[in-house]
Design a protein around this motif. Structure first.
Motif, PDB file in Angstrom:
ATOM      1  N   ALA A 112      34.016  52.920 -94.933  1.00 59.44           N
ATOM      2  CA  ALA A 112      34.357  54.324 -94.711  1.00 59.44           C
ATOM      3  C   ALA A 112      35.821  54.463 -94.317  1.00 59.44           C
ATOM      4  O   ALA A 112      36.525  55.390 -94.776  1.00 59.44           O
ATOM      5  N   GLN A 113      36.317  53.560 -93.479  1.00 56.80           N
ATOM      6  CA  GLN A 113      37.717  53.606 -93.082  1.00 56.80           C
ATOM      7  C   GLN A 113      38.632  53.322 -94.271  1.00 56.80           C
ATOM      8  O   GLN A 113      39.669  53.966 -94.441  1.00 56.80           O
ATOM      9  N   ILE A 114      38.246  52.377 -95.107  1.00 62.81           N
ATOM     10  CA  ILE A 114      39.039  52.079 -96.311  1.00 62.81           C
ATOM     11  C   ILE A 114      39.067  53.287 -97.244  1.00 62.81           C
ATOM     12  O   ILE A 114      40.120  53.647 -97.793  1.00 62.81           O
ATOM     13  N   GLU A 115      37.926  53.926 -97.424  1.00 66.52           N
ATOM     14  CA  GLU A 115      37.871  55.099 -98.306  1.00 66.52           C
ATOM     15  C   GLU A 115      38.776  56.222 -97.796  1.00 66.52           C
ATOM     16  O   GLU A 115      39.417  56.925 -98.587  1.00 66.52           O
ATOM     17  N   THR A 116      38.869  56.365 -96.485  1.00 68.17           N
ATOM     18  CA  THR A 116      39.674  57.431 -95.896  1.00 68.17           C
ATOM     19  C   THR A 116      41.155  57.117 -95.921  1.00 68.17           C
ATOM     20  O   THR A 116      41.983  57.985 -96.258  1.00 68.17           O
ATOM     21  N   VAL A 117      41.515  55.882 -95.594  1.00 68.99           N
ATOM     22  CA  VAL A 117      42.912  55.540 -95.327  1.00 68.99           C
ATOM     23  C   VAL A 117      43.617  54.869 -96.496  1.00 68.99           C
ATOM     24  O   VAL A 117      44.800  55.140 -96.769  1.00 68.99           O
ATOM     25  N   ASN A 118      42.922  53.994 -97.206  1.00 70.39           N
ATOM     26  CA  ASN A 118      43.619  53.166 -98.198  1.00 70.39           C
ATOM     27  C   ASN A 118      44.311  53.960 -99.301  1.00 70.39           C
ATOM     28  O   ASN A 118      45.380  53.546 -99.770  1.00 70.39           O
ATOM     29  N   PRO A 119      43.766  55.094 -99.753  1.00 69.81           N
ATOM     30  CA  PRO A 119      44.509  55.851-100.777  1.00 69.81           C
ATOM     31  C   PRO A 119      45.903  56.275-100.325  1.00 69.81           C
ATOM     32  O   PRO A 119      46.787  56.492-101.163  1.00 69.81           O
ATOM     33  N   GLN A 120      46.125  56.381 -99.029  1.00 76.40           N
ATOM     34  CA  GLN A 120      47.444  56.784 -98.531  1.00 76.40           C
ATOM     35  C   GLN A 120      48.417  55.606 -98.426  1.00 76.40           C
ATOM     36  O   GLN A 120      49.617  55.789 -98.581  1.00 76.40           O
ATOM     37  N   THR A 147      45.947  50.087 -89.585  1.00 73.42           N
ATOM     38  CA  THR A 147      45.140  51.267 -89.890  1.00 73.42           C
ATOM     39  C   THR A 147      43.652  51.070 -89.626  1.00 73.42           C
ATOM     40  O   THR A 147      42.837  51.910 -89.988  1.00 73.42           O
ATOM     41  N   ARG A 148      43.315  49.932 -89.018  1.00 75.15           N
ATOM     42  CA  ARG A 148      41.937  49.639 -88.618  1.00 75.15           C
ATOM     43  C   ARG A 148      40.997  49.493 -89.811  1.00 75.15           C
ATOM     44  O   ARG A 148      39.787  49.683 -89.682  1.00 75.15           O
ATOM     45  N   MET A 149      41.532  49.143 -90.986  1.00 69.23           N
ATOM     46  CA  MET A 149      40.671  48.796 -92.111  1.00 69.23           C
ATOM     47  C   MET A 149      40.168  47.365 -91.986  1.00 69.23           C
ATOM     48  O   MET A 149      39.133  47.016 -92.561  1.00 69.23           O
ATOM     49  N   LEU A 150      40.912  46.520 -91.268  1.00 68.81           N
ATOM     50  CA  LEU A 150      40.507  45.154 -90.949  1.00 68.81           C
ATOM     51  C   LEU A 150      40.752  44.934 -89.462  1.00 68.81           C
ATOM     52  O   LEU A 150      41.649  45.537 -88.876  1.00 68.81           O
ATOM     53  N   SER A 151      39.980  44.024 -88.874  1.00 65.85           N
ATOM     54  CA  SER A 151      40.223  43.671 -87.477  1.00 65.85           C
ATOM     55  C   SER A 151      41.014  42.388 -87.350  1.00 65.85           C
ATOM     56  O   SER A 151      41.565  42.094 -86.275  1.00 65.85           O
ATOM     57  N   VAL A 152      41.099  41.616 -88.417  1.00 67.40           N
ATOM     58  CA  VAL A 152      41.858  40.369 -88.431  1.00 67.40           C
ATOM     59  C   VAL A 152      42.215  40.088 -89.882  1.00 67.40           C
ATOM     60  O   VAL A 152      41.529  40.561 -90.796  1.00 67.40           O
ATOM     61  N   ALA A 153      43.302  39.339 -90.123  1.00 66.11           N
ATOM     62  CA  ALA A 153      43.747  39.131 -91.496  1.00 66.11           C
ATOM     63  C   ALA A 153      44.487  37.808 -91.631  1.00 66.11           C
ATOM     64  O   ALA A 153      45.106  37.329 -90.676  1.00 66.11           O
ATOM     65  N   ASP A 154      44.420  37.250 -92.822  1.00 65.15           N
ATOM     66  CA  ASP A 154      45.201  36.058 -93.129  1.00 65.15           C
ATOM     67  C   ASP A 154      46.499  36.452 -93.803  1.00 65.15           C
ATOM     68  O   ASP A 154      46.636  37.557 -94.335  1.00 65.15           O
ATOM     69  N   GLY A 155      47.456  35.535 -93.792  1.00 63.59           N
ATOM     70  CA  GLY A 155      48.725  35.766 -94.477  1.00 63.59           C
ATOM     71  C   GLY A 155      49.416  34.444 -94.727  1.00 63.59           C
ATOM     72  O   GLY A 155      48.842  33.366 -94.517  1.00 63.59           O
ATOM     73  N   SER A 156      50.643  34.518 -95.184  1.00 64.77           N
ATOM     74  CA  SER A 156      51.452  33.321 -95.391  1.00 64.77           C
ATOM     75  C   SER A 156      52.897  33.672 -95.104  1.00 64.77           C
ATOM     76  O   SER A 156      53.268  34.846 -95.083  1.00 64.77           O
ATOM     77  N   ASP A 157      53.704  32.646 -94.852  1.00 63.82           N
ATOM     78  CA  ASP A 157      55.066  32.884 -94.381  1.00 63.82           C
ATOM     79  C   ASP A 157      55.987  31.793 -94.887  1.00 63.82           C
ATOM     80  O   ASP A 157      55.865  30.634 -94.498  1.00 63.82           O
ATOM     81  N   MET A 158      56.906  32.183 -95.781  1.00 57.32           N
ATOM     82  CA  MET A 158      58.047  31.328 -96.078  1.00 57.32           C
ATOM     83  C   MET A 158      59.270  31.899 -95.371  1.00 57.32           C
ATOM     84  O   MET A 158      59.888  31.250 -94.542  1.00 57.32           O
ATOM     85  N   MET A 159      59.548  33.162 -95.663  1.00 54.21           N
ATOM     86  CA  MET A 159      60.760  33.791 -95.132  1.00 54.21           C
ATOM     87  C   MET A 159      60.372  35.020 -94.309  1.00 54.21           C
ATOM     88  O   MET A 159      60.754  36.145 -94.610  1.00 54.21           O
TER      89      MET A 159
END
Length: 470
Positions: free
Chosen positions: A32-40, A162-174
């Motif tokens: 529901a949060q994704i449906e509300t927020v992600n289009p923006q 935006t509270r669509m996720l509570s935790v997330a993965d990523g990567s970092d070079m620069m």
């Protein structure tokens, strides 16, 4: 936004474990949060079918608990493979490429109970700290939709903010875990190189610039995800020590010493107001019982930069030259990728050797600083989020940027050495824009940096503020 999606990841986990919240209820609130927020904001891409996700959540409710991530929705950065989902890397050549299996770090998060719901947006090939690409478009900053979200983990940072996720993965070079963290008022952590192994593809000995890592709205969630992601891979040579970081995170920090590097003696061009805002946070650190001292530039910034861009172009050419060498595929590479590849292909072995000697000398100089300081600190970024339609900033404070990534120069002293670094959110600017501070320490000081982040968060809780779009 519901109370459920505003919970921290560990609070969601505990509520599920205690029967106060079901994985199905969490999934329903997340969708529901994704449906509300992600289009923006356009942060989550390749979202899976809602009915299938709800069925997986109900199955999680009926199954034995796998780990602390049991039933937690997770979208994976679109540079990593998640079985059954496309891995576009923001490039049209791969827009429809479906991953046959999970990458190692994704498999670890899934084994801890995470439900993979889709992907998070990234720049093409992850190049440039501004999340836009011809496959999924641009990700917008929830604090000002006209501005960049940063990158390359820009989709992940926005999904957290935006509270669509509570935790997330990523990567970092620069700076790709740190820059978007700063620009979206969340925590990003670059681990000690080797602690979170990537896929054992191509050369696994020479290229030590990029690493995977976690992002979160609290240091406790950050540490919990790092502990899931961490662990040696026997197929790879550069494993790092991986003591757990969540358990000792509440250790006292009073008495520790921080060296403030600021703008590196003027070497890093800074947007008006950002350095002053950063330095206004120094008394807040001192209020935690820390000693903060100004440190003169410990090494030539231009030497670090020359080493960085040499080793970076060499690494990128090693990975992407296969596409450059095919004329039909070369046309589908963005100009910045071609620039990196051509620089890398033109390097001699001695060019690379000289760059690595500079890196070695900087490592030794930094080690001497760590004899005096528990951590060193810089502004995470050199400017506030810029207009989303820009490709990259052409200048900062009247100083021209001679490459597409010179505006990120302040992250290179850390990335070059493979040492751990945490972005901590600051107070918003007068214009309501987020920024951050980067604390970095010696190799294997991941837990100590988490403790500093936790002390900061407990005292100031800046990351608990929701953006206008949430």
């Amino acid at each position: 936004m519901s109370n459920i999606t505003n919970m921290t990841a560990l609070d969601q986990s505990q509520a599920i474990a205690e029967g106060q919240l079901s994985a199905a209820e969490l999934m329903q609130a997340t969708l529901a949060q994704i449906e509300t927020v992600n289009p923006q904001v356009n942060a989550i891409v390749s979202l899976r079918d809602a009915d299938v996700l709800m069925a997986e959540a109900r199955a999680a409710d009926a199954a034995p608990r796998k780990g602390w991530m049991h039933g937690i929705p997770l979208a994976v950065k679109d540079l990593a493979n998640a079985k059954g989902l496309p891995t576009s890397m923001g490039n049209p050549m791969f827009a429809e490429t479906i991953a046959p299996k999970d990458d190692l770090v994704v498999a670890r998060m899934r084994a801890a109970g995470a439900i993979i719901i889709g992907k998070t947006n990234t720049p093409e090939w992850g190049l440039g700290s501004h999340t836009f690409n011809p496959v999924h478009g641009a990700t917008r900053n929830p604090y000002d939709l006209a501005r960049s979200a940063g990158g390359s983990s820009g989709g992940a940072a926005v999904a957290l903010a935006t509270r669509m996720l509570s935790v997330a993965d990523g990567s970092d070079m620069m700076g790709s875990l740190r820059n978007p963290g700063a620009w979206n008022n969340v925590y990003g952590f670059r681990p000690t190189y080797g602690r979170v192994p990537s896929e054992p593809m191509g050369d696994n000995f020479l290229h030590q610039l990029s690493t995977l890592g976690p992002m979160a709205r609290t240091p406790r969630d950050l540490a919990a995800l790092l502990d899931v992601q961490s662990g040696a891979d026997p197929r790879q040579p550069h494993g790092a020590r991986y003591d757990l970081t969540l358990g000792p995170i509440d250790a006292p920090v009073a008495g520790r010493r921080i060296g403030w590097l600021g703008d590196w003696g003027g070497a890093f061009a800074m947007e008006a107001g950002l350095l002053a805002q950063s330095e206004a946070a120094l008394p807040e650190l001192e209020a935690l019982g820390l000693t903060v001292e100004h440190v003169a530039p410990p090494f030539a910034a231009e030497a670090i930069w020359d080493s960085w861009i040499t080793l970076r172009s060499w690494a990128i050419a090693g990975g992407l030259s296969v596409f450059y060498n095919d004329p039909a595929k070369r046309d589908q590479l963005k100009p910045e990728a071609i620039w990196e590849i051509e620089r890398g292909l033109a390097l001699s072995a001695m060019d690379v050797h000289r760059a690595s000697v500079i890196r070695s000398d900087w490592f030794k100089a930094c080690a001497r600083l760590f004899e005096r300081y528990d951590a060193l600190m810089l502004p995470t970024t050199q400017l506030y989020p810029f207009p989303v339609e820009w490709t990259y900033p052409q200048e900062i404070a009247g100083q021209g940027m001679d490459t597409y990534h010179r505006w990120m120069q302040s992250v290179t002293p850390v990335g070059l050495l493979g040492v751990p670094c945490i972005n901590i959110p600051m107070e918003l600017s007068a214009a309501g824009l987020p920024a951050g501070l980067s604390l970095f320490g010696p190799r294997d000081s991941d837990a100590a940096l988490m403790q500093l982040g936790q002390a900061w968060h407990q005292a100031y809780r800046y990351a608990e503020r929701c953006p206008p779009v949430a």
